[in-house]
Design an enzyme around this catalytic site. Structure first.
Site, PDB file in Angstrom:
ATOM      1  N   HIS A  90       0.831  -1.207   0.000  1.00  9.34           N
ATOM      2  CA  HIS A  90       0.000   0.000   0.000  1.00  9.34           C
ATOM      3  C   HIS A  90       0.864   1.255   0.000  1.00  9.34           C
ATOM      4  CE1 HIS A  90      -0.099   1.329   4.446  1.00  9.34           C
ATOM      5  NE2 HIS A  90       0.901   0.499   4.299  1.00  9.34           N
ATOM      6  N   CYS A 133       6.434   5.727   4.694  1.00 10.27           N
ATOM      7  CA  CYS A 133       5.229   5.002   4.273  1.00 10.27           C
ATOM      8  C   CYS A 133       4.467   5.756   3.181  1.00 10.27           C
ATOM      9  CB  CYS A 133       4.322   4.739   5.464  1.00 10.27           C
ATOM     10  SG  CYS A 133       5.030   3.605   6.668  1.00 10.27           S
ATOM     11  N   HIS A 181       4.783   0.428  -0.550  1.00  9.50           N
ATOM     12  CA  HIS A 181       5.628  -0.432   0.260  1.00  9.50           C
ATOM     13  C   HIS A 181       4.782  -1.589   0.770  1.00  9.50           C
ATOM     14  CE1 HIS A 181       3.709   2.196   3.206  1.00  9.50           C
ATOM     15  NE2 HIS A 181       3.949   1.256   4.098  1.00  9.50           N
ATOM     16  N   HIS A 203       3.904  -4.950   3.604  1.00 13.90           N
ATOM     17  CA  HIS A 203       3.865  -5.343   5.012  1.00 13.90           C
ATOM     18  C   HIS A 203       3.582  -6.830   5.122  1.00 13.90           C
ATOM     19  CE1 HIS A 203       3.821  -1.389   6.980  1.00 13.90           C
ATOM     20  NE2 HIS A 203       3.070  -0.981   5.985  1.00 13.90           N
ATOM     21  N   ASP A 232      -4.873 -10.402   1.516  1.00 11.80           N
ATOM     22  CA  ASP A 232      -3.566 -11.042   1.360  1.00 11.80           C
ATOM     23  C   ASP A 232      -3.040 -10.927  -0.064  1.00 11.80           C
ATOM     24  OD1 ASP A 232      -1.365 -12.448   2.450  1.00 11.80           O
ATOM     25  OD2 ASP A 232      -2.118 -14.325   1.606  1.00 11.80           O
ATOM     26  N   HIS A 233      -1.785 -10.489  -0.171  1.00  7.74           N
ATOM     27  CA  HIS A 233      -1.085 -10.296  -1.450  1.00  7.74           C
ATOM     28  C   HIS A 233      -1.845  -9.340  -2.372  1.00  7.74           C
ATOM     29  CE1 HIS A 233       1.069 -13.831   0.024  1.00  7.74           C
ATOM     30  NE2 HIS A 233       2.084 -13.329  -0.665  1.00  7.74           N
ATOM     31  N   GLU A 257       1.773  -4.730  13.174  1.00  5.11           N
ATOM     32  CA  GLU A 257       2.588  -4.243  12.059  1.00  5.11           C
ATOM     33  C   GLU A 257       4.035  -4.669  12.303  1.00  5.11           C
ATOM     34  OE1 GLU A 257       3.781  -0.093   9.809  1.00  5.11           O
ATOM     35  OE2 GLU A 257       2.215  -0.062  11.311  1.00  5.11           O
TER      36      GLU A 257
END
Length: 139
Positions: free
Chosen positions: A12, A31, A37, A39, A77-78, A122
């Site tokens: 994101h 960020c 970037h 996570h 996810d992904h 995070e």
């Protein structure tokens, strides 16, 4: 109470449309990279309720994991949150808002009052805990 978790990997770009480029950079720092970037978040979901005397469980673990797959993994996810998840088209994709998104998606699938807490890691030091609208900071 019972808690179980899963791992989300996503991409994101932290940016508020209501702020200038300079304000976004100051607020979100690295960020706010325009190229985005990624996570690897850990999510822990806690449910509560009466223990079923027949099963010995608050909620069937297999069912809970299926609900988590549908509510968390499939939509997030992904994915690039800002481009692939409609919810984040007008909502800044912060960890706090990811926790709210997960809460709202899970709450629709679980028995009323069963969802107690969503905890999103995070990092080991950056953790968001959300308990619905009546949430208060957890220490």
């Amino acid at each position: 109470m019972f808690a179980t978790g899963s791992q989300i990997n996503y991409f994101h770009f932290s940016r508020s449309k209501s702020l200038s480029d300079e304000e976004n950079l100051k607020l979100f720092g690295k960020c706010n990279n325009p190229n985005g970037h990624g996570h690897n978040y850990k999510v822990v979901v806690t449910v509560r309720g009466e223990i079923n005397p027949t099963t010995g469980m608050v909620i069937n673990l297999t069912e809970l994991k299926e609900h988590m797959q549908e509510a968390i993994m499939e939509p997030l996810d992904h994915k690039n949150l800002d481009k692939d998840v409609t919810y984040f088209a007008d909502v800044v994709s912060t960890t706090e808002n990811v926790a709210v998104f997960i809460w709202e998606n899970l709450q629709k699938r679980l028995p009323a009052g069963a969802l107690y807490k969503v905890k999103v890691y995070e990092t080991d030091q950056n953790i968001v805990v959300y308990k619905g609208e009546e949430s208060t900071p957890e220490k």
